[in-house]
Design an enzyme around this catalytic site. Structure first.
Site, PDB file in Angstrom:
ATOM      1  N   LYS A  57      63.994  49.623 -48.817  1.00  6.33           N
ATOM      2  CA  LYS A  57      64.129  50.258 -47.502  1.00  6.33           C
ATOM      3  C   LYS A  57      65.184  51.357 -47.564  1.00  6.33           C
ATOM      4  CE  LYS A  57      65.253  48.963 -42.695  1.00  6.33           C
ATOM      5  NZ  LYS A  57      65.689  47.837 -41.839  1.00  6.33           N
ATOM      6  N   SER A  69      62.588  47.110 -38.143  1.00  3.31           N
ATOM      7  CA  SER A  69      62.821  48.417 -38.734  1.00  3.31           C
ATOM      8  C   SER A  69      62.368  48.522 -40.188  1.00  3.31           C
ATOM      9  CB  SER A  69      64.314  48.746 -38.650  1.00  3.31           C
ATOM     10  OG  SER A  69      65.103  47.777 -39.316  1.00  3.31           O
ATOM     11  N   SER A 103      63.785  42.570 -38.063  1.00  2.91           N
ATOM     12  CA  SER A 103      63.342  43.704 -38.855  1.00  2.91           C
ATOM     13  C   SER A 103      62.747  43.439 -40.223  1.00  2.91           C
ATOM     14  CB  SER A 103      64.495  44.697 -39.020  1.00  2.91           C
ATOM     15  OG  SER A 103      64.948  45.159 -37.783  1.00  2.91           O
TER      16      SER A 103
END
Length: 487
Positions: free
Chosen positions: A98, A173, A197
């Site tokens: 990420k 996210s 997330s």
């Protein structure tokens, strides 16, 4: 909820006789194949690069691709195999990260124009650990600006689409990470979770993810460091056994993160469930408000399967969760630490912020009374769960109250009613507020052919139990070997 467990695509075509392509093998299998010399790391990396070239354009999960670097690392990995060197548990296996997690010498742009082109000097502890285990960083994945929303979209690297339905979000996210893994662009990755997330995006895209006990995995090298009391880094993958492997690599003190002080000691071997009579309580709407009936049905089905395995299973009231305001409390702490850090960075560059970034910066700092109330809520909820885990070993519930929403939907429909978009976090945020470990398991498919996940929670530092159960539950509710129809 569908109960078809054949290896079929959206059209129902049977693919049982077809060999699984390399880009859909899990990391555990790929590492074993590479170590045995049955396939080369270069072949594995190239297969994933080919898959990225094939499907990333419509999905937009990959935002920085390290093709040349990954191929060079694969050649070095193959040379190590040929030389009989000691191999790590992820030797030669590609991994994605990420883009809020720092990668030394590689852009880490955090979904924001404020950080466009930012290149860290060093790897985050999590990245360093997967590299030390032999993994090869293949790419960075998309996220909302500052990891601050439940849809993966930003002004710098654009919007990520769900590979099961491009008109829908993979969540946030860690939505880029979940979409990449679901679509076969990566076998395993590193995401992060402050309220939903890793688990929500996993549920929306049909993969697995773990938010470990707070303090299990160092936060070092993640944006922004002062939020480490609430944020968690965690593994994401298509199989629970890969989640267990990733957790074993990522966990343990790094000598930097003051919360990561617990030893890396857990055993997720699947055979230890035999003969155990685990006590499991389950709940859906009664604890979390409106939940789509198909998702509640998946939770009920998972409860029945656990009972068939010999567990003691019962529906629980969990009124303490219905009375709690976990999401507001965890965000009060999070914003109270994040906003003073962001405002100087954004000063004079307000025009570079996305709508999410602008809304975040427009918030008032939490008042002393709001922080006091959030702290009281946190302590009450921790005490309630401490009491729950006197009587039960595991808590079973939904991950999200609905399947993947359409892009930019702010008001969501559930069973004829309307709920705000923030309701998507109501079944995950209690475990961030309390620091409890929570595992998102790919389970079934809705009648719209969208993934449904279920969530297992255990007492603090008992990830082993939910990982063992997760291996036995995953894909048993109708998901089977179904793949996203993107290809």
């Amino acid at each position: 909820m569908s109960t078809d467990t054949t290896h079929a695509d959206k059209t129902g075509a049977d693919h049982c006789s077809e060999p699984e392509p390399l880009h859909y093998r899990d990391a555990t299998e790929l590492a074993a194949l590479i170590a045995a010399g049955e396939v080369s790391s270069r072949e594995v990396v190239q297969a994933h690069l080919d898959r990225i070239a094939e499907v990333n354009t419509p999905i937009n999960a990959i935002v920085t691709l390290l093709a040349d670097e990954a191929l060079r690392a694969a050649d070095a990995a193959d040379a190590a195999v040929a030389a009989g060197a000691d191999l790590g548990p992820l030797h030669g296996v590609p991994v994605t990260v990420k883009d809020s997690i720092e990668t030394g010498g590689v852009p880490t742009q955090r979904g924001s124009k404020l950080f466009a082109g930012f290149i860290p000097d060093a790897d985050a502890s999590a990245v360093a650990r997967v590299k030390a285990a032999g993994a090869i960083v293949l790419a960075k994945t998309n996220l909302p600006e500052f990891s601050a929303w439940t849809e993966t979209d930003n002004l710098l690297t654009g919007r990520t689409n769900n590979p099961w339905d491009l008109s829908r979000t993979p969540g946030g996210s860690s939505g880029g990470e979940s979409a990449a893994i679901a679509a076969g662009m990566s076998p395993i990755g590193i995401g992060s979770d402050v309220a939903i997330s890793v688990r929500g995006p996993a549920a929306f895209t049909g993969i697995a993810a773990l938010k470990a006990t707070h303090g299990r995995i160092p936060f070092t090298g993640h944006f922004a460091p002062m939020t480490s009391a609430w944020f968690h880094i965690g593994p994401m993958a298509r199989t629970v056994r890969d989640i267990a492997l990733g957790s074993s690599i990522l966990s343990g003190p790094d000598g930097i993160d003051g919360y990561a002080v617990y030893p890396n000691e857990f055993d997720a071997s699947r055979d230890r469930i035999a003969g155990q009579s685990l006590r499991i309580g389950w709940v859906s709407d009664a604890a979390f408000g409106p939940v789509d009936p198909e998702i509640t049905a998946a939770v009920v089905d998972a409860a029945k399967r656990l009972a068939d395995l010999g567990c003691q299973v019962e529906q629980v009231d969990a009124q303490f969760l219905k009375d709690a305001d976990s999401l507001n409390s965890v965000l009060t702490f999070y914003y109270g630490q994040l906003l003073p850090y962001l405002r100087p960075l954004a000063s004079g560059r307000e025009g570079d912020l996305s709508a999410i970034g602008s809304a975040l910066l427009a918030r008032d700092d939490p008042s002393a009374e709001q922080i006091r109330a959030a702290r009281a809520q946190q302590e009450q909820l921790r005490a309630s769960f401490a009491g729950y885990f006197r009587d039960f070993d595991v808590f079973l519930c939904p991950v999200t109250p609905m399947t993947a929403p359409r892009h930019r939907e702010l008001d969501l429909r559930i069973d004829g009613g309307t709920v705000p978009r923030t309701h998507v976090m109501d079944a995950t945020s209690p475990f961030n507020l309390t620091g409890l470990p929570a595992l998102s398991i790919p389970y079934g498919l809705s009648t719209e052919h969208l993934p449904i996940g279920v969530q297992l929670v255990s007492k603090w530092f008992d990830e082993s139990t939910i990982l063992r159960l997760g291996v036995l539950l995953e894909r048993r509710g109708g998901l089977g070997d179904s793949r996203p129809p993107i290809a």
